[in-house]
Write a protein that holds these residues in place. Structure first.
Motif, PDB file in Angstrom:
ATOM      1  N   ARG A  52      -8.065  -5.147   7.524  1.00  0.00           N
ATOM      2  CA  ARG A  52      -6.881  -4.345   7.156  1.00  0.00           C
ATOM      3  C   ARG A  52      -6.702  -4.252   5.659  1.00  0.00           C
ATOM      4  O   ARG A  52      -5.595  -4.177   5.151  1.00  0.00           O
ATOM      5  CB  ARG A  52      -5.616  -4.940   7.791  1.00  0.00           C
TER       6      ARG A  52
ATOM      7  N   TRP B 277     -10.615  13.382  19.126  1.00  0.00           N
ATOM      8  CA  TRP B 277     -11.258  14.258  18.149  1.00  0.00           C
ATOM      9  C   TRP B 277     -12.641  14.734  18.610  1.00  0.00           C
ATOM     10  O   TRP B 277     -12.988  15.910  18.493  1.00  0.00           O
ATOM     11  CB  TRP B 277     -11.362  13.511  16.814  1.00  0.00           C
TER      12      TRP B 277
ATOM     13  N   LEU C  14      -4.912  12.759  21.735  1.00  0.00           N
ATOM     14  CA  LEU C  14      -5.915  13.495  20.966  1.00  0.00           C
ATOM     15  C   LEU C  14      -7.225  12.718  20.965  1.00  0.00           C
ATOM     16  O   LEU C  14      -7.244  11.536  20.622  1.00  0.00           O
ATOM     17  CB  LEU C  14      -5.479  13.666  19.511  1.00  0.00           C
TER      18      LEU C  14
ATOM     19  N   VAL D  91      -3.082   8.823  19.020  1.00  0.00           N
ATOM     20  CA  VAL D  91      -4.379   8.981  18.347  1.00  0.00           C
ATOM     21  C   VAL D  91      -5.220   7.711  18.458  1.00  0.00           C
ATOM     22  O   VAL D  91      -6.449   7.756  18.511  1.00  0.00           O
ATOM     23  CB  VAL D  91      -4.174   9.366  16.864  1.00  0.00           C
TER      24      VAL D  91
ATOM     25  N   LYS E 278       0.826  -1.220   0.000  1.00  0.00           N
ATOM     26  CA  LYS E 278       0.000   0.000   0.000  1.00  0.00           C
ATOM     27  C   LYS E 278       0.857   1.265   0.000  1.00  0.00           C
ATOM     28  O   LYS E 278       0.314   2.385   0.044  1.00  0.00           O
ATOM     29  CB  LYS E 278      -0.881   0.038   1.242  1.00  0.00           C
TER      30      LYS E 278
HETATM   31  N1  NAP Z   1      -8.360   9.773  18.811  1.00  0.00           N
HETATM   32  C1  NAP Z   1      -9.247  10.055  17.899  1.00  0.00           C
HETATM   33  O1  NAP Z   1      -9.978  11.032  18.027  1.00  0.00           O
HETATM   34  C2  NAP Z   1      -9.356   9.169  16.717  1.00  0.00           C
HETATM   35  C3  NAP Z   1     -10.002   9.587  15.530  1.00  0.00           C
HETATM   36  C4  NAP Z   1     -10.027   8.721  14.439  1.00  0.00           C
HETATM   37  C5  NAP Z   1      -9.446   7.463  14.531  1.00  0.00           C
HETATM   38  N2  NAP Z   1      -8.860   7.090  15.703  1.00  0.00           N
HETATM   39  C6  NAP Z   1      -8.196   5.794  15.834  1.00  0.00           C
HETATM   40  O2  NAP Z   1      -7.067   5.793  14.987  1.00  0.00           O
HETATM   41  C7  NAP Z   1      -6.841   4.464  14.539  1.00  0.00           C
HETATM   42  C8  NAP Z   1      -6.748   4.472  13.014  1.00  0.00           C
HETATM   43  O3  NAP Z   1      -7.955   4.954  12.478  1.00  0.00           O
HETATM   44  P1  NAP Z   1      -8.142   4.979  10.894  1.00  0.00           P
HETATM   45  O4  NAP Z   1      -9.477   5.572  10.634  1.00  0.00           O
HETATM   46  O5  NAP Z   1      -6.965   5.560  10.237  1.00  0.00           O
HETATM   47  O6  NAP Z   1      -8.194   3.415  10.613  1.00  0.00           O
HETATM   48  P2  NAP Z   1      -7.976   2.632   9.230  1.00  0.00           P
HETATM   49  O7  NAP Z   1      -8.388   3.484   8.114  1.00  0.00           O
HETATM   50  O8  NAP Z   1      -8.612   1.316   9.421  1.00  0.00           O
HETATM   51  O9  NAP Z   1      -6.387   2.474   9.160  1.00  0.00           O
HETATM   52  C9  NAP Z   1      -5.681   1.761  10.125  1.00  0.00           C
HETATM   53  C10 NAP Z   1      -4.210   1.711   9.764  1.00  0.00           C
HETATM   54  O10 NAP Z   1      -3.542   0.997  10.772  1.00  0.00           O
HETATM   55  C11 NAP Z   1      -2.692   0.035  10.188  1.00  0.00           C
HETATM   56  N3  NAP Z   1      -2.798  -1.167  11.039  1.00  0.00           N
HETATM   57  C12 NAP Z   1      -3.890  -1.848  11.355  1.00  0.00           C
HETATM   58  N4  NAP Z   1      -3.605  -2.857  12.192  1.00  0.00           N
HETATM   59  C13 NAP Z   1      -2.275  -2.775  12.396  1.00  0.00           C
HETATM   60  C14 NAP Z   1      -1.379  -3.533  13.166  1.00  0.00           C
HETATM   61  N5  NAP Z   1      -1.782  -4.575  13.899  1.00  0.00           N
HETATM   62  N6  NAP Z   1      -0.086  -3.183  13.163  1.00  0.00           N
HETATM   63  C15 NAP Z   1       0.331  -2.136  12.439  1.00  0.00           C
HETATM   64  N7  NAP Z   1      -0.492  -1.382  11.666  1.00  0.00           N
HETATM   65  C16 NAP Z   1      -1.783  -1.703  11.659  1.00  0.00           C
HETATM   66  C17 NAP Z   1      -3.145  -0.215   8.789  1.00  0.00           C
HETATM   67  O11 NAP Z   1      -1.996  -0.262   7.993  1.00  0.00           O
HETATM   68  P3  NAP Z   1      -1.608  -1.547   7.145  1.00  0.00           P
HETATM   69  O12 NAP Z   1      -2.747  -1.813   6.238  1.00  0.00           O
HETATM   70  O13 NAP Z   1      -0.375  -1.074   6.429  1.00  0.00           O
HETATM   71  O14 NAP Z   1      -1.385  -2.623   8.110  1.00  0.00           O
HETATM   72  C18 NAP Z   1      -3.927   1.056   8.462  1.00  0.00           C
HETATM   73  O15 NAP Z   1      -3.085   1.930   7.746  1.00  0.00           O
HETATM   74  C19 NAP Z   1      -7.964   3.616  15.098  1.00  0.00           C
HETATM   75  O16 NAP Z   1      -7.509   3.014  16.290  1.00  0.00           O
HETATM   76  C20 NAP Z   1      -9.047   4.621  15.407  1.00  0.00           C
HETATM   77  O17 NAP Z   1      -9.891   4.189  16.445  1.00  0.00           O
HETATM   78  C21 NAP Z   1      -8.798   7.911  16.777  1.00  0.00           C
END
Ligand code: NAP
Length: 329
Positions: A319, A269, A267, A242, A177
């Protein structure tokens, strides 16, 4: 109107599509006819009951949508029937009609599709507040983005580049990716898939920054990538927590912060949405302005009909996601 419903917390495959009465807007509220709804990792957490805020059962999941205002409640001043808006809610977006307060609605620029609008809310706002509020990014900073090919990751890369980061490093676990991160503007790819991540992440970051390190790390992963990235921060570096997509919530040793003059912040959101809605309106206006200027472009990998919500959630769960998946009517 049709809506996705969860009768109990469980896997997305237990979601049903039900016919519900048309909801009526109350004081300060509008009803929006949904055209597209963004799918987010936190939706998975809400549906399975693993999220910090649990809706009362039964509920309709979904945190964001784009559509047209079709009814306006008393006291609404900023919006009128026919306005095109992107909407952020705590839950309830995966439905044909959605009630939202005026403050939860953001007008969509002319010429922007509903699909693009639905993909440019939550993840872009998360990247925005992580970079500028928590990490205080300024021009020239070296920014490391983990989970770089996901929704938050690609949005954060684009914003950092558009706002003058000196160099953006994309931490990628699934190397097939990586091109998506390059297309979003990443200057360097940091491979998170190899052995001995503790050393290999730092070695890669130091190699591409001439031994300087990262001023900022935005981390949606936690676990081993977080531990390793802490070792790759520059002097006075800022780490922003995050999420924990990698599955483990890391533990930080305070002496490490002292010895390296670094800081770690978190953070959430939705707190910006609920506590400082005016800041969110300003941030979203900037995000849409950068879109109109051609500096931000959402990466929508798939558009899936609302009734196939379980398939959309599976892309996240397995994923397979790159950027965003959007539900459509
Ligand atoms: N704090 C906040 O306000 C806030 C807001 C939005 C999201 N979040 C959190 O941020 C995280 C990501 O959200 P997102 O919307 O970006 O999710 P997403 O679109 O599903 O993307 C997740 C990413 O994490 C990677 N990943 C997944 N499992 C992994 C693992 N075991 N080891 C390493 N990399 C892994 C994937 O990369 P690969 O495909 O390369 O493995 C993918 O790039 C989630 O935990 C979500 O709950 C928090």
């Amino acid at each position: 109107m049709r809506a996705v419903r969860m009768a109990a917390f469980g896997p997305p495959s237990t979601a049903t599509i039900e016919d519900l009465p048309t909801p009526e807007p109350d004081e300060g509220e509008v009803r929006v006819a949904m055209r597209a709804a963004g799918v987010n990792y936190p939706d998975l957490l809400v549906m399975t009951g693993a999220y910090q805020h649990k809706p009362p059962l039964p509920f309709t999941p979904g945190k964001e949508l784009a559509g047209e205002v079709e009814a306006v409640g008393p006291g609404v001043t900023r919006l009128a029937v026919g306005d095109r808006v992107m909407v952020q809610v705590e839950y309830g977006a995966f439905a044909e009609q959605v009630i939202a307060t005026e403050g939860q609605c953001f007008k969509i620029p002319d010429g922007m599709s509903f699909v693009d609008a639905a993909a440019m809310g939550l993840v872009y706002q998360t990247g925005w507040f992580a970079l500028f509020d928590r990490a205080r990014m300024t021009e020239g900073d070296v920014v490391l983005v983990l989970g770089a090919t996901g929704g938050v990751g690609l949005a954060t890369i684009q914003i950092a580049k558009a706002m003058g980061a000196g160099s953006v490093l994309a931490g990628v676990s699934t190397m097939s990716k990586a091109q998506a991160a390059r297309d979003a503007g990443a200057d360097h790819i940091i491979d998170l898939s190899g052995e001995n991540l503790r050393d290999s992440l730092r070695d890669q970051v130091m190699a591409v920054t001439d031994g300087y390190g990262a001023d900022i790390c935005i981390d949606p992963l936690g676990g081993d990538p977080f531990d390793a990235a802490m070792r790759a921060l520059a002097w006075c570096g800022r780490m922003v927590v995050v999420g924990f997509a990698a599955g483990r919530i890391p533990v930080i040793k305070a002496n490490y912060l002292l010895v390296k003059n670094i800081e770690v912040s978190g953070l959430q959101w939705s707190d910006y949405r609920d506590r400082t809605p005016e800041r969110m309106i300003d941030a979203q206006a900037e995000i849409f302005r950068l879109y109109a200027d051609g500096k931000l472009t959402p990466h929508v990998m798939d558009r899936i009909p609302l009734a196939r919500v379980a398939d959309a959630m599976a892309v996240i769960e397995e994923r397979r996601v790159t950027g965003k998946v959007v539900l459509e009517l």
